[in-house]
Scaffold this motif. Sequence first.
Motif, PDB file in Angstrom:
ATOM      1  N   ARG A   7       9.455  77.906  -8.261  1.00 25.10           N
ATOM      2  CA  ARG A   7       8.134  77.990  -7.635  1.00 25.10           C
ATOM      3  C   ARG A   7       7.119  78.083  -8.765  1.00 25.10           C
ATOM      4  NH1 ARG A   7      11.355  81.492  -3.855  1.00 25.10           N
ATOM      5  NH2 ARG A   7      11.060  80.675  -1.751  1.00 25.10           N
ATOM      6  N   ARG A   8       6.117  77.221  -8.688  1.00 24.39           N
ATOM      7  CA  ARG A   8       5.078  77.162  -9.723  1.00 24.39           C
ATOM      8  C   ARG A   8       3.721  77.356  -9.070  1.00 24.39           C
ATOM      9  NH1 ARG A   8       6.709  71.256 -12.053  1.00 24.39           N
ATOM     10  NH2 ARG A   8       8.710  71.825 -13.005  1.00 24.39           N
ATOM     11  N   PRO A   9       2.753  77.856  -9.831  1.00 14.81           N
ATOM     12  CA  PRO A   9       1.390  77.924  -9.284  1.00 14.81           C
ATOM     13  C   PRO A   9       0.900  76.507  -8.961  1.00 14.81           C
ATOM     14  CG  PRO A   9       1.564  79.168 -11.334  1.00 14.81           C
ATOM     15  CD  PRO A   9       2.852  78.417 -11.175  1.00 14.81           C
ATOM     16  N   ASN A  10       0.178  76.385  -7.857  1.00 19.68           N
ATOM     17  CA  ASN A  10      -0.378  75.094  -7.462  1.00 19.68           C
ATOM     18  C   ASN A  10      -1.719  74.919  -8.161  1.00 19.68           C
ATOM     19  OD1 ASN A  10      -1.525  72.882  -6.177  1.00 19.68           O
ATOM     20  ND2 ASN A  10      -0.817  73.472  -4.146  1.00 19.68           N
ATOM     21  N   PRO A  11      -1.851  73.923  -9.046  1.00 12.99           N
ATOM     22  CA  PRO A  11      -3.112  73.750  -9.779  1.00 12.99           C
ATOM     23  C   PRO A  11      -4.283  73.384  -8.872  1.00 12.99           C
ATOM     24  CG  PRO A  11      -1.612  71.922 -10.223  1.00 12.99           C
ATOM     25  CD  PRO A  11      -0.859  72.923  -9.399  1.00 12.99           C
ATOM     26  N   ASP A  12      -3.994  72.903  -7.665  1.00  9.48           N
ATOM     27  CA  ASP A  12      -5.058  72.519  -6.738  1.00  9.48           C
ATOM     28  C   ASP A  12      -5.431  73.626  -5.762  1.00  9.48           C
ATOM     29  OD1 ASP A  12      -5.047  69.941  -7.868  1.00  9.48           O
ATOM     30  OD2 ASP A  12      -3.446  69.298  -6.498  1.00  9.48           O
TER      31      ASP A  12
ATOM     32  N   GLY B 246      -1.895  79.087  -3.743  1.00  6.35           N
ATOM     33  CA  GLY B 246      -0.688  78.397  -3.309  1.00  6.35           C
ATOM     34  C   GLY B 246       0.329  78.202  -4.417  1.00  6.35           C
ATOM     35  N   VAL B 247       1.494  77.769  -4.013  1.00  8.83           N
ATOM     36  CA  VAL B 247       2.564  77.456  -4.963  1.00  8.83           C
ATOM     37  C   VAL B 247       3.085  76.057  -4.676  1.00  8.83           C
ATOM     38  CG1 VAL B 247       3.311  79.864  -5.215  1.00  8.83           C
ATOM     39  CG2 VAL B 247       4.412  78.408  -3.517  1.00  8.83           C
ATOM     40  N   LEU B 248       3.728  75.518  -5.671  1.00  9.91           N
ATOM     41  CA  LEU B 248       4.469  74.275  -5.527  1.00  9.91           C
ATOM     42  C   LEU B 248       5.944  74.593  -5.712  1.00  9.91           C
ATOM     43  CD1 LEU B 248       2.351  71.758  -7.645  1.00  9.91           C
ATOM     44  CD2 LEU B 248       2.512  71.896  -5.147  1.00  9.91           C
ATOM     45  N   VAL B 249       6.788  73.907  -4.983  1.00 10.38           N
ATOM     46  CA  VAL B 249       8.230  74.008  -5.147  1.00 10.38           C
ATOM     47  C   VAL B 249       8.631  72.769  -5.925  1.00 10.38           C
ATOM     48  CG1 VAL B 249      10.452  74.066  -3.974  1.00 10.38           C
ATOM     49  CG2 VAL B 249       8.477  75.250  -2.987  1.00 10.38           C
ATOM     50  N   ALA B 250       9.314  72.967  -7.044  1.00  7.82           N
ATOM     51  CA  ALA B 250       9.658  71.847  -7.919  1.00  7.82           C
ATOM     52  C   ALA B 250      11.138  71.869  -8.285  1.00  7.82           C
ATOM     53  CB  ALA B 250       8.814  71.903  -9.190  1.00  7.82           C
TER      54      ALA B 250
ATOM     55  N   ARG C 294      12.948  62.514  -3.810  1.00  8.59           N
ATOM     56  CA  ARG C 294      12.354  61.230  -3.421  1.00  8.59           C
ATOM     57  C   ARG C 294      10.826  61.258  -3.421  1.00  8.59           C
ATOM     58  NH1 ARG C 294      14.675  62.799   1.760  1.00  8.59           N
ATOM     59  NH2 ARG C 294      12.961  63.295   3.171  1.00  8.59           N
ATOM     60  N   SER C 295      10.229  62.444  -3.617  1.00 12.63           N
ATOM     61  CA  SER C 295       8.766  62.526  -3.703  1.00 12.63           C
ATOM     62  C   SER C 295       8.274  61.952  -5.028  1.00 12.63           C
ATOM     63  CB  SER C 295       8.289  63.970  -3.538  1.00 12.63           C
ATOM     64  OG  SER C 295       8.568  64.741  -4.693  1.00 12.63           O
ATOM     65  N   GLY C 296       9.197  61.761  -5.977  1.00 11.54           N
ATOM     66  CA  GLY C 296       8.822  61.193  -7.273  1.00 11.54           C
ATOM     67  C   GLY C 296       8.345  62.259  -8.244  1.00 11.54           C
ATOM     68  N   THR C 297       8.246  61.858  -9.470  1.00 12.89           N
ATOM     69  CA  THR C 297       7.808  62.759 -10.518  1.00 12.89           C
ATOM     70  C   THR C 297       6.439  63.317 -10.153  1.00 12.89           C
ATOM     71  OG1 THR C 297       8.942  61.282 -12.042  1.00 12.89           O
ATOM     72  CG2 THR C 297       7.565  62.942 -13.032  1.00 12.89           C
ATOM     73  N   PRO C 298       6.208  64.584 -10.276  1.00 13.10           N
ATOM     74  CA  PRO C 298       6.972  65.643 -10.940  1.00 13.10           C
ATOM     75  C   PRO C 298       7.964  66.377 -10.030  1.00 13.10           C
ATOM     76  CG  PRO C 298       4.841  66.511 -10.354  1.00 13.10           C
ATOM     77  CD  PRO C 298       4.883  65.078  -9.874  1.00 13.10           C
ATOM     78  N   TYR C 299       8.370  65.751  -8.912  1.00 16.96           N
ATOM     79  CA  TYR C 299       9.345  66.345  -7.982  1.00 16.96           C
ATOM     80  C   TYR C 299       8.885  67.717  -7.492  1.00 16.96           C
ATOM     81  CZ  TYR C 299      12.139  62.832 -10.423  1.00 16.96           C
ATOM     82  OH  TYR C 299      12.593  61.666 -10.988  1.00 16.96           O
ATOM     83  N   ALA C 300       7.638  67.777  -7.053  1.00 14.67           N
ATOM     84  CA  ALA C 300       7.061  69.056  -6.615  1.00 14.67           C
ATOM     85  C   ALA C 300       6.223  68.844  -5.362  1.00 14.67           C
ATOM     86  CB  ALA C 300       6.199  69.649  -7.722  1.00 14.67           C
ATOM     87  N   LEU C 301       6.407  69.750  -4.388  1.00 14.96           N
ATOM     88  CA  LEU C 301       5.658  69.706  -3.140  1.00 14.96           C
ATOM     89  C   LEU C 301       5.308  71.132  -2.728  1.00 14.96           C
ATOM     90  CD1 LEU C 301       7.948  67.199  -1.191  1.00 14.96           C
ATOM     91  CD2 LEU C 301       5.676  66.692  -2.129  1.00 14.96           C
ATOM     92  N   THR C 302       4.343  71.243  -1.836  1.00  9.32           N
ATOM     93  CA  THR C 302       4.024  72.566  -1.311  1.00  9.32           C
ATOM     94  C   THR C 302       5.112  72.976  -0.314  1.00  9.32           C
ATOM     95  OG1 THR C 302       2.769  71.736   0.568  1.00  9.32           O
ATOM     96  CG2 THR C 302       1.541  72.115  -1.502  1.00  9.32           C
ATOM     97  N   PRO C 303       5.310  74.272  -0.136  1.00  9.40           N
ATOM     98  CA  PRO C 303       6.258  74.723   0.886  1.00  9.40           C
ATOM     99  C   PRO C 303       5.900  74.196   2.276  1.00  9.40           C
ATOM    100  CG  PRO C 303       5.700  76.545  -0.556  1.00  9.40           C
ATOM    101  CD  PRO C 303       4.784  75.396  -0.923  1.00  9.40           C
TER     102      PRO C 303
END
Length: 165
Positions: free
Chosen positions: A105-110, A114-118, A67-76
Amino acid sequence: MKELMDRAGLAVAQWAREMPEWDLLPMEVVGRLGEASLLMTRMRLEPVFAKFELQSGEFDVLATLCRSGTPYALTPTHLYDVTMISSGGMTNRLDRLERAALIERRPNPDDRRGVLVALTAKGVELMGRVVPAHLENERDALKGLTLQEQQTLNTLLAKLIEQLS
């Protein structure tokens, strides 16, 4: 209205017999809220999630990402805050979902550290099947209440949650 004799009703009837001067309505309401939540989770939600090889908490993580929307990725951290579980519990959920190839788990570009969970494509596809089944299950669970009663209950619960917060 017929008197319900669920666990909360039984406990209150016993208390009323022992302490008839006590106002037991708050105990009965809170007891029924707890019992309704427990029954909804155990008897309704968990069996549907199990059909998709998910646990309730795992569904919460996947649904939050979806429900976060595309790209369906959030921080832990964001997932942790939204789902209200311990950081250790979140790590275990994420590990299991990652092993099932439903998240990555992906690298967080910001944030280089950190990582992003997608959601993966498999995770998006699964949620496309789970959410409609979940909604139908919830609809079925509430069928004993009229639409007006569901709206009233929803309003009252929102009011209670706001007051408790």
